[in-house]
Design a protein around this motif. Structure first.
Motif, PDB file in Angstrom:
ATOM      1  N   UNK A 100       3.243   9.387 -14.669  1.00 44.37           N
ATOM      2  CA  UNK A 100       2.586   8.461 -15.594  1.00 44.37           C
ATOM      3  C   UNK A 100       2.323   7.099 -14.962  1.00 44.37           C
ATOM      4  N   UNK A 101       3.251   6.636 -14.131  1.00 45.57           N
ATOM      5  CA  UNK A 101       3.094   5.289 -13.569  1.00 45.57           C
ATOM      6  C   UNK A 101       2.262   5.282 -12.297  1.00 45.57           C
ATOM      7  N   UNK A 102       2.031   6.443 -11.684  1.00 48.32           N
ATOM      8  CA  UNK A 102       1.335   6.470 -10.391  1.00 48.32           C
ATOM      9  C   UNK A 102      -0.049   5.818 -10.419  1.00 48.32           C
TER      10      UNK A 102
ATOM     11  N   UNK B  87      -2.413  -1.648  -9.285  1.00 45.10           N
ATOM     12  CA  UNK B  87      -1.767  -2.929  -9.002  1.00 45.10           C
ATOM     13  C   UNK B  87      -1.880  -3.304  -7.532  1.00 45.10           C
ATOM     14  N   UNK B  88      -1.707  -2.327  -6.655  1.00 36.06           N
ATOM     15  CA  UNK B  88      -1.817  -2.606  -5.225  1.00 36.06           C
ATOM     16  C   UNK B  88      -3.221  -3.086  -4.856  1.00 36.06           C
ATOM     17  N   UNK B  89      -4.229  -2.371  -5.311  1.00 35.42           N
ATOM     18  CA  UNK B  89      -5.603  -2.748  -4.988  1.00 35.42           C
ATOM     19  C   UNK B  89      -5.998  -4.063  -5.643  1.00 35.42           C
TER      20      UNK B  89
ATOM     21  N   UNK C 178       0.835  -1.202   0.000  1.00 40.17           N
ATOM     22  CA  UNK C 178       0.000   0.000   0.000  1.00 40.17           C
ATOM     23  C   UNK C 178       0.872   1.256   0.000  1.00 40.17           C
ATOM     24  N   UNK C 179       1.875   1.282   0.868  1.00 42.65           N
ATOM     25  CA  UNK C 179       2.741   2.462   0.965  1.00 42.65           C
ATOM     26  C   UNK C 179       3.555   2.656  -0.315  1.00 42.65           C
ATOM     27  N   UNK C 180       4.101   1.571  -0.858  1.00 42.69           N
ATOM     28  CA  UNK C 180       4.908   1.677  -2.082  1.00 42.69           C
ATOM     29  C   UNK C 180       4.046   2.147  -3.251  1.00 42.69           C
TER      30      UNK C 180
END
Length: 322
Positions: free
Chosen positions: A260-262, A268-270, A232-234
């Motif tokens: 752009x990648x944010x 991906x995390x979710x 989550x933090x990353x």
């Protein structure tokens, strides 16, 4: 907001839709089975709801052109809500496991009285912090907005994350102490008599095996929480990075690739969390195995071979029903 290229919107919206479906499946699994309705899984459902909001927010932002200032402010509030809601729910599930391991005799009574208060407190506090920018109409150029961003960055994100890591580290230490104590009780160095040793060993081994299984399950859950919290933090790190430098007026330190990648890191995390629950949380794994046993026996064996020490999870979780 400018139009986004299809090479960004199509894969991102696809990931967001899958995220919503996968996390909705997590919620369905918990509410479908009574044995899954534990206090810990209640916080997992709350986290899954946060991930679903993430998916919906990404679809809203990257599939619809938002040129109106008010719509942009609402979108920012939604992203803030899922950020603060996620971190507060991770704090709650860390507290839940800390209480279960350090004060197991008081855990059920305490959580029975305060579970819903904690959940509502997590989302209520996240909502209050998220809507504060409405007081200055979301104007990012005002000094009060810059103070708000910096204060929330350190007090509402970095500090809670550090506390999450410290809390889980202490729980892991407590689990290790309990396991070492159980081993000493199972294999005492100097038995009173050989007869006492022979008579007490079967009963002691049975009791300590059950305790060891419970502690092993707790250890796996703690490891899962640490992985989810770190992921989550990353995933939010790019957003936090360029938000910080944008706020202090150092835009030249913000690489475009990071912007752009944010959204992809958030998606991906979710998206990863439901699969982490499925493969690493023993009760989720067992219930998925049961659901797949009849039509897909071979898949069930794959799930079971991943870990072979969680056969008693139903007996443990029924003590914590909410």
């Amino acid at each position: 907001m400018s139009e986004f290229h299809p090479s960004i919107t199509i894969p991102l919206c696809s990931m967001a839709v899958i995220t919503v479906i996968a996390n909705a499946a997590v919620c369905f699994l918990v509410f479908r089975k009574k044995t899954m309705r534990t206090f810990t899984n209640g916080f997992v459902v709350s986290l899954a709801i946060s991930d679903m909001i993430t998916g919906l927010a990404l679809v809203l932002q990257y599939s619809i052109r938002l040129d109106h200032h008010g719509l942009n402010v609402i979108t920012n509030i939604i992203f803030a809500l899922m950020l603060f809601g996620g971190i507060s729910n991770l704090c709650a599930v860390t507290f839940d496991r800390h209480l279960a391991v350090t004060r197991p005799l008081h855990y059920t009574a305490f959580m029975s009285r305060h579970f819903w208060k904690i959940v509502l407190g997590c989302w209520g506090s996240a909502l209050v912090v998220s809507v504060l920018p409405l007081c200055w109409q979301g104007d990012i150029n005002l000094l009060v907005n810059k103070v708000y961003v910096l204060v929330t960055l350190f007090l509402c994100i970095i500090l809670p994350y550090v506390l999450i890591l410290i809390g889980n580290f202490k729980v892991r230490q407590q689990i290790r102490r309990c396991i070492n104590r159980e081993r000493r009780l199972t294999f005492p160095s100097v038995p009173d008599t050989e007869a006492d040793k022979m008579s007490q060993q079967p009963l002691r081994k049975k009791s300590n095996a059950k305790d060891h299984s419970r502690l092993s399950t707790e250890s796996k859950v703690i490891r899962l929480i640490v992985i989810v919290a770190s992921l989550f933090f990353v995933s939010w790190l790019p957003v936090l990075y360029f938000s910080f430098f944008f706020t202090i007026g150092k835009k030249e330190y913000i690489p475009q690739i990071l912007v752009s990648i944010s959204p992809f890191t958030l998606a991906l995390s979710s998206l990863a969390n439901p699969f982490l629950y499925s493969f690493m949380k023993p009760d989720f794994k067992e219930q998925i195995c049961k659901m797949l046993r009849r039509p897909k026996r071979q898949i069930c064996l794959i799930f079971q071979s991943y870990s072979d020490s969680e056969s008693q999870t139903d007996k443990e979780t029924t003590l914590w029903l909410w």
